[in-house]
Design a protein around this motif. Structure first.
Motif, short mmCIF file in Angstrom:
data_model
loop_
_atom_site.label_atom_id
_atom_site.label_comp_id
_atom_site.label_asym_id
_atom_site.label_seq_id
_atom_site.Cartn_x
_atom_site.Cartn_y
_atom_site.Cartn_z
N TYR A 32 31.99 -62.42 46.43
CA TYR A 32 31.29 -63.09 45.89
C TYR A 32 32.48 -62.92 44.74
CZ TYR A 32 29.37 -61.78 40.94
OH TYR A 32 29.32 -62.16 39.96
N LYS A 33 32.57 -64.38 44.13
CA LYS A 33 33.98 -65.10 43.13
C LYS A 33 35.06 -64.70 43.86
CE LYS A 33 31.11 -64.70 38.72
NZ LYS A 33 31.53 -63.99 37.10
N GLY A 34 35.45 -65.09 44.86
CA GLY A 34 36.13 -65.06 45.92
C GLY A 34 36.84 -63.63 46.85
N ILE A 35 36.36 -62.44 46.19
CA ILE A 35 36.18 -61.30 46.34
C ILE A 35 35.77 -60.50 48.06
CG2 ILE A 35 36.19 -59.15 45.94
CD1 ILE A 35 37.24 -59.40 43.16
N LYS A 36 35.85 -60.72 48.72
CA LYS A 36 35.36 -60.29 49.80
C LYS A 36 33.88 -58.71 49.16
CE LYS A 36 38.17 -60.86 54.05
NZ LYS A 36 38.55 -60.08 54.65
N TYR A 37 32.69 -59.56 50.01
CA TYR A 37 31.74 -58.14 49.16
C TYR A 37 30.33 -57.42 50.22
CZ TYR A 37 27.15 -57.15 47.12
OH TYR A 37 26.33 -57.13 46.38
N ALA A 38 32.29 -56.18 50.50
CA ALA A 38 32.14 -55.98 51.42
C ALA A 38 32.10 -54.12 51.28
CB ALA A 38 33.19 -55.86 52.74
N GLY A 39 32.15 -53.96 49.91
CA GLY A 39 32.14 -52.85 49.54
C GLY A 39 31.34 -51.32 49.22
N ALA A 40 30.28 -51.79 49.78
CA ALA A 40 29.28 -51.35 49.66
C ALA A 40 29.21 -50.49 51.12
CB ALA A 40 27.58 -51.74 49.54
N PHE A 41 29.26 -51.45 52.70
CA PHE A 41 29.85 -51.39 53.56
C PHE A 41 31.14 -50.71 54.28
CE2 PHE A 41 32.78 -52.48 57.45
CZ PHE A 41 31.36 -51.98 58.05
N TYR A 42 32.50 -50.73 52.96
CA TYR A 42 32.95 -49.77 53.38
C TYR A 42 32.95 -48.50 52.88
CZ TYR A 42 36.30 -53.91 54.78
OH TYR A 42 37.22 -54.48 55.40
N GLU A 43 32.39 -48.17 51.62
CA GLU A 43 32.01 -47.15 51.28
C GLU A 43 31.28 -46.31 52.03
OE1 GLU A 43 29.54 -43.76 48.73
OE2 GLU A 43 28.53 -45.68 49.65
N ARG A 44 29.59 -46.52 52.51
CA ARG A 44 29.71 -45.72 53.62
C ARG A 44 29.59 -45.87 55.25
NH1 ARG A 44 26.48 -48.73 50.76
NH2 ARG A 44 24.26 -48.10 50.08
N ALA A 45 30.68 -46.70 55.22
CA ALA A 45 31.45 -46.69 56.54
C ALA A 45 32.63 -44.89 56.41
CB ALA A 45 32.55 -47.63 56.65
N GLY A 46 32.76 -45.30 55.24
CA GLY A 46 34.20 -44.17 55.14
C GLY A 46 33.75 -42.55 55.05
N ARG A 47 32.13 -42.79 54.48
CA ARG A 47 31.61 -41.07 54.19
C ARG A 47 30.87 -41.20 55.25
NH1 ARG A 47 30.41 -39.57 49.72
NH2 ARG A 47 30.93 -39.98 47.94
N TYR A 48 30.60 -42.20 56.72
CA TYR A 48 30.49 -41.73 57.72
C TYR A 48 31.59 -41.21 58.29
CZ TYR A 48 29.20 -42.53 62.80
OH TYR A 48 29.15 -42.20 64.08
N TYR A 49 32.30 -41.60 58.80
CA TYR A 49 33.52 -41.42 59.13
C TYR A 49 34.13 -39.73 58.63
CZ TYR A 49 34.01 -46.15 61.42
OH TYR A 49 34.16 -47.14 62.75
N ILE A 50 33.89 -39.54 57.58
CA ILE A 50 34.44 -38.17 56.91
C ILE A 50 33.31 -37.42 57.62
CG2 ILE A 50 33.82 -36.76 55.00
CD1 ILE A 50 34.99 -38.73 53.29
N SER A 51 32.35 -37.92 57.80
CA SER A 51 30.95 -36.86 58.48
C SER A 51 31.35 -36.64 59.67
CB SER A 51 29.51 -37.40 58.22
OG SER A 51 29.75 -38.16 58.93
N GLY A 53 34.37 -37.07 61.10
CA GLY A 53 36.22 -36.15 61.33
C GLY A 53 36.87 -36.65 61.79
N ASP A 54 36.46 -38.65 61.47
CA ASP A 54 37.72 -39.64 62.13
C ASP A 54 38.64 -39.42 60.87
OD1 ASP A 54 38.87 -41.76 62.94
OD2 ASP A 54 37.02 -42.15 64.41
N ILE A 55 39.16 -39.05 60.92
CA ILE A 55 40.06 -38.80 59.25
C ILE A 55 40.74 -40.61 59.28
CG2 ILE A 55 42.84 -38.22 58.36
CD1 ILE A 55 42.61 -35.75 59.69
N GLU A 56 41.68 -41.63 60.21
CA GLU A 56 42.12 -42.55 60.00
C GLU A 56 41.05 -43.33 60.02
OE1 GLU A 56 44.36 -45.80 62.91
OE2 GLU A 56 44.00 -43.80 63.93
N LYS A 57 39.89 -43.70 59.90
CA LYS A 57 39.58 -44.37 60.16
C LYS A 57 38.32 -44.45 58.89
CE LYS A 57 37.21 -46.11 64.34
NZ LYS A 57 36.22 -46.05 65.76
N ALA A 58 38.35 -43.53 58.69
CA ALA A 58 37.55 -43.13 57.18
C ALA A 58 38.96 -43.42 55.76
CB ALA A 58 37.58 -41.42 56.82
#
Length: 284
Positions: A32-51, A53-58
């Motif tokens: 989106y305007k030159g910035i990767k439109y992956a924020g929502a994906f990363y946010e959900r992935a981060g919360r999944y990895y927190i749940s 316990g995958d520290i590095e990926k989270a």
């Protein structure tokens, strides 16, 4: 679209006309305007990895999320939606430190960034209901971290602010969460008042602890009447029990009335599995 998909679609539609238009892109490649439109994906992935316990990926996912939304926010400083999304990304990093490391000081740091980000939106638009809700959540995180660090006195102004914001929501919302949050904030303030009375500028001629607890009880009773679940009933009974213990024995008539009120509330759902066995035994 694939040939077999079109064939199936034609069979499903029969004689009715149809038009198919599809566009595919990988989340990593969408921009989106030159910035990767992956924020929502990363946010959900981060919360999944927190749940999980995958520290590095989270950590990796959440840092990418923050970086993405920070760039988007800096491109459109007046865009409330982008600013709120940045605040939510900070919340994810706070959860990362709180849940995976119990590092309350570091979690507090990110929850404060979350809070400040939301406040920037409210300073420009105090009526932004979505942001008011998110700000009450941020304050809840902050007070929880301060309590974990033994800094309870610092929670007092945050509790008052949260109560004010929740009352604003209460004018438009009477959902379970808002009712329970408002009740809990009154309850938390009553505990703070008992521990730090000098921090409150209240009329000392009245029992302000009891008044705060009464406000909480009224909201818990409303929540139980509206939603009738075990959680609402549990909070109502325990808050009433707190008020019963708070009141001394100087006025036995009042004490007896309080107990009858407590017993009546308990009898609304005596089989509630959330009630502690010890508390149940004491009441009985």
């Amino acid at each position: 679209p694939e040939t077999d998909f079109l064939a199936n679609l034609k069979a499903w539609c029969g004689t009715k006309p149809f038009l198919v238009s599809e566009f595919y892109t990988k989340a990593e490649d969408a921009t989106y305007k030159g910035i990767k439109y992956a924020g929502a994906f990363y946010e959900r992935a981060g919360r999944y990895y927190i749940s999980t316990g995958d520290i590095e990926k989270a950590e990796k996912a959440i840092k990418k999320c923050i970086d993405y939304y920070r760039q988007l926010h800096e491109m459109q400083l007046d865009n409330a939606e982008d600013t709120i999304l940045l605040g939510i990304a900070y919340e994810s990093m706070g959860s990362y430190y709180e849940e995976l490391f119990e590092n309350y000081a570091k979690a507090y740091e990110y929850y404060c960034l979350q809070y400040t980000t939301f406040k920037n939106v409210l300073d420009k638009d105090p009526s932004n209901i979505e942001c008011i809700r998110f700000t009450t959540i941020a304050i809840g995180h902050i007070t929880s971290m301060l309590s974990e660090m033994g800094r309870n006195r610092e929670t007092i102004p945050y509790h008052w602010e949260r109560l004010h914001l929740l009352q604003q929501l209460g004018e438009q919302y009477t959902e379970r969460k808002e009712l329970m949050d408002r009740a809990f904030t009154y309850w938390e303030l009553s505990d703070c008042l008992k521990e730090y009375p000098e921090a409150f500028n209240l009329d000392a001629s009245q029992d302000n602890v009891a008044l705060l607890l009464r406000n909480a009880i009224e909201l818990y009773a409303t929540a139980y009447k509206e939603y009738g679940d075990d959680g609402c009933h549990y909070s109502l009974v325990v808050c009433l029990y707190s008020l019963f213990l708070h009141c001394g024995t100087d006025d036995m008539k009042q004490k007896t009335q309080l107990f009858l009120e407590l017993w009546k509330a308990y009898q609304l759902n005596p089989g509630n599995q959330e009630l502690d066995a010890g508390l149940t035994a004491e009441i009985q």
